[in-house]
Design a protein around this motif. Structure first.
Motif, PDB file in Angstrom:
ATOM      1  N   ALA A   1       0.828  -1.203   0.000  1.00 33.73           N
ATOM      2  CA  ALA A   1       0.000   0.000   0.000  1.00 33.73           C
ATOM      3  C   ALA A   1       0.865   1.258   0.000  1.00 33.73           C
ATOM      4  CB  ALA A   1      -0.935  -0.004   1.217  1.00 33.73           C
ATOM      5  N   PHE A   2       1.955   1.255   0.768  1.00 32.87           N
ATOM      6  CA  PHE A   2       2.858   2.400   0.808  1.00 32.87           C
ATOM      7  C   PHE A   2       3.520   2.607  -0.558  1.00 32.87           C
ATOM      8  CE2 PHE A   2       6.963   4.409   1.895  1.00 32.87           C
ATOM      9  CZ  PHE A   2       6.484   5.533   2.542  1.00 32.87           C
TER      10      PHE A   2
ATOM     11  N   SER B   1       0.841  10.400   5.430  1.00 31.04           N
ATOM     12  CA  SER B   1       0.989   9.887   6.790  1.00 31.04           C
ATOM     13  C   SER B   1      -0.329   9.935   7.546  1.00 31.04           C
ATOM     14  CB  SER B   1       2.060  10.685   7.542  1.00 31.04           C
ATOM     15  OG  SER B   1       1.736  12.060   7.591  1.00 31.04           O
ATOM     16  N   LYS B   2      -1.159  10.937   7.272  1.00 28.76           N
ATOM     17  CA  LYS B   2      -2.484  10.992   7.905  1.00 28.76           C
ATOM     18  C   LYS B   2      -3.299   9.763   7.514  1.00 28.76           C
ATOM     19  CE  LYS B   2      -3.818  15.026   6.341  1.00 28.76           C
ATOM     20  NZ  LYS B   2      -2.693  15.692   5.660  1.00 28.76           N
TER      21      LYS B   2
ATOM     22  N   PHE C   1      -6.243  -4.971  -3.587  1.00 25.19           N
ATOM     23  CA  PHE C   1      -6.919  -4.321  -4.709  1.00 25.19           C
ATOM     24  C   PHE C   1      -7.896  -3.236  -4.223  1.00 25.19           C
ATOM     25  CE2 PHE C   1      -5.647  -8.407  -6.594  1.00 25.19           C
ATOM     26  CZ  PHE C   1      -5.004  -7.948  -7.733  1.00 25.19           C
ATOM     27  N   VAL C   2      -8.564  -3.499  -3.111  1.00 25.68           N
ATOM     28  CA  VAL C   2      -9.477  -2.486  -2.582  1.00 25.68           C
ATOM     29  C   VAL C   2      -8.698  -1.280  -2.063  1.00 25.68           C
ATOM     30  CG1 VAL C   2     -11.237  -2.010  -0.840  1.00 25.68           C
ATOM     31  CG2 VAL C   2     -11.238  -4.196  -2.030  1.00 25.68           C
ATOM     32  N   ASN C   3      -7.563  -1.539  -1.402  1.00 21.11           N
ATOM     33  CA  ASN C   3      -6.765  -0.439  -0.854  1.00 21.11           C
ATOM     34  C   ASN C   3      -6.171   0.439  -1.940  1.00 21.11           C
ATOM     35  OD1 ASN C   3      -7.080  -0.714   1.912  1.00 21.11           O
ATOM     36  ND2 ASN C   3      -5.463  -2.226   2.098  1.00 21.11           N
TER      37      ASN C   3
ATOM     38  N   PHE D   1      -6.986   4.129  -1.260  1.00 23.88           N
ATOM     39  CA  PHE D   1      -5.881   5.036  -0.957  1.00 23.88           C
ATOM     40  C   PHE D   1      -5.759   6.116  -2.022  1.00 23.88           C
ATOM     41  CE2 PHE D   1      -3.118   2.160   1.948  1.00 23.88           C
ATOM     42  CZ  PHE D   1      -4.145   2.149   2.861  1.00 23.88           C
ATOM     43  N   TRP D   2      -5.944   5.745  -3.276  1.00 26.67           N
ATOM     44  CA  TRP D   2      -5.834   6.712  -4.376  1.00 26.67           C
ATOM     45  C   TRP D   2      -6.900   7.792  -4.242  1.00 26.67           C
ATOM     46  CZ3 TRP D   2      -2.128   5.308  -8.247  1.00 26.67           C
ATOM     47  CH2 TRP D   2      -1.963   6.248  -9.269  1.00 26.67           C
ATOM     48  N   VAL D   3      -8.150   7.352  -3.995  1.00 27.48           N
ATOM     49  CA  VAL D   3      -9.256   8.302  -3.879  1.00 27.48           C
ATOM     50  C   VAL D   3      -9.089   9.176  -2.634  1.00 27.48           C
ATOM     51  CG1 VAL D   3     -11.750   8.511  -3.528  1.00 27.48           C
ATOM     52  CG2 VAL D   3     -10.857   6.863  -5.179  1.00 27.48           C
TER      53      VAL D   3
END
Length: 277
Positions: free
Chosen positions: A40-41, A67-68, A198-200, A204-206
């Motif tokens: 994810a990072f 980071s938030k 795949f969900v992350n 994360f993008w949105v």
């Protein structure tokens, strides 16, 4: 609340409940969680390089923004791991149900909370809670205030989802979800790595787009558009200039304004006879 993980004569566990209560926090479970966090990072790093160069955030601003989200995701994940062990039955199915609700209904709550905080930040003295804006130079105090606010949103999300999970129909959903998978390791990999990965990526993008400060981005786009228009106007002016020079019968005696501005000395062969008193 009890663990339904018993077997009959060594056969497959009853009702497909083969994920033990401690499966999420054993060595293999923690390995999958750390692997998911690293992936994810990496996704957030790749997103930064996908941004146009004229709009790309500095590494410091990128760290403040991501980071938030990282701290909020960590808080939600640990809460889901703990709650999954508190329900009756297969903790893997309870975890994935919580995760999918956090990624859908929870994302909507996050969006609403961020928009409310951005409106409140317009009031005097509330500027620090404007997500993505940290001042010039960037202030750690503003970042800390936004981190606390974002984690507060995560608490609201988790409270709402936990209350929603008290509805009875989730028992039937639990019995259905992941039922075709018989191997406990494979089930754990799907629950802790494959599906969340795949969900992350999408979430994360949105969410990162929500947390970014949009004012600077819009300003850069406006400046780029203005420069493009000025360039087009300049090209049209040059085209008209060349046309007049090539087709006007008096072009040999006329000087264009830009030539007069570019030259400090009077041109050769031209005198005041072209000046009409």
């Amino acid at each position: 609340m009890f663990e339904m993980n018993s077997t009959i004569n060594g056969h497959k566990p009853i009702g497909g409940l083969h994920c033990s209560k401690d499966a999420l926090i054993d060595v293999f479970g923690w390995f999958l969680q750390v692997l998911l966090a690293c992936l994810a990072f990496t996704c957030l790093i790749a997103k930064r390089f996908c941004e146009p160069k004229t709009e790309r955030r500095s590494w410091l601003i990128w760290f403040y923004d991501t980071s938030k989200q990282g701290l909020g995701a960590l808080a939600i994940h640990l809460a889901n791991v703990w709650l999954a062990g508190q329900y009756t039955g297969d903790p893997c199915t309870w975890y994935i149900i919580n995760f999918l609700l956090d990624s859908s209904i929870g994302l909507l709550i996050i969006f609403i909370g961020i928009r409310i905080s951005q409106r409140l930040s317009k009031k005097p003295g509330w500027e620090a809670i404007n997500f993505g804006e940290y001042g010039d130079p960037p202030s750690m105090n503003a970042w800390l205030a936004q981190c606390c606010l974002y984690i507060g949103l995560m608490v609201i999300v988790k409270t709402c989802i936990t209350l929603l999970m008290q509805l009875n129909f989730w028992e039937r959903v639990r019995d259905f979800i992941l039922s075709p998978i018989d191997n406990p390791k494979v089930e754990l990999a799907f629950v802790m790595l494959v599906i969340p990965f795949f969900v992350n990526i999408l979430m994360f993008w949105v969410t990162d787009n929500f947390l970014m400060h949009r004012k600077t981005k819009l300003k850069l786009r406006r400046n780029s558009l203005n420069q493009g228009l000025l360039h087009k106007v300049n090209l049209q002016y040059r085209s008209v200039d060349d046309f007049i020079r090539n087709h006007s019968p008096e072009s040999d005696g006329l000087l264009m304004d830009d030539e007069l501005l570019d030259s400090e000395d009077p041109p050769h062969g031209h005198s005041s006879k072209y000046i009409i008193a």
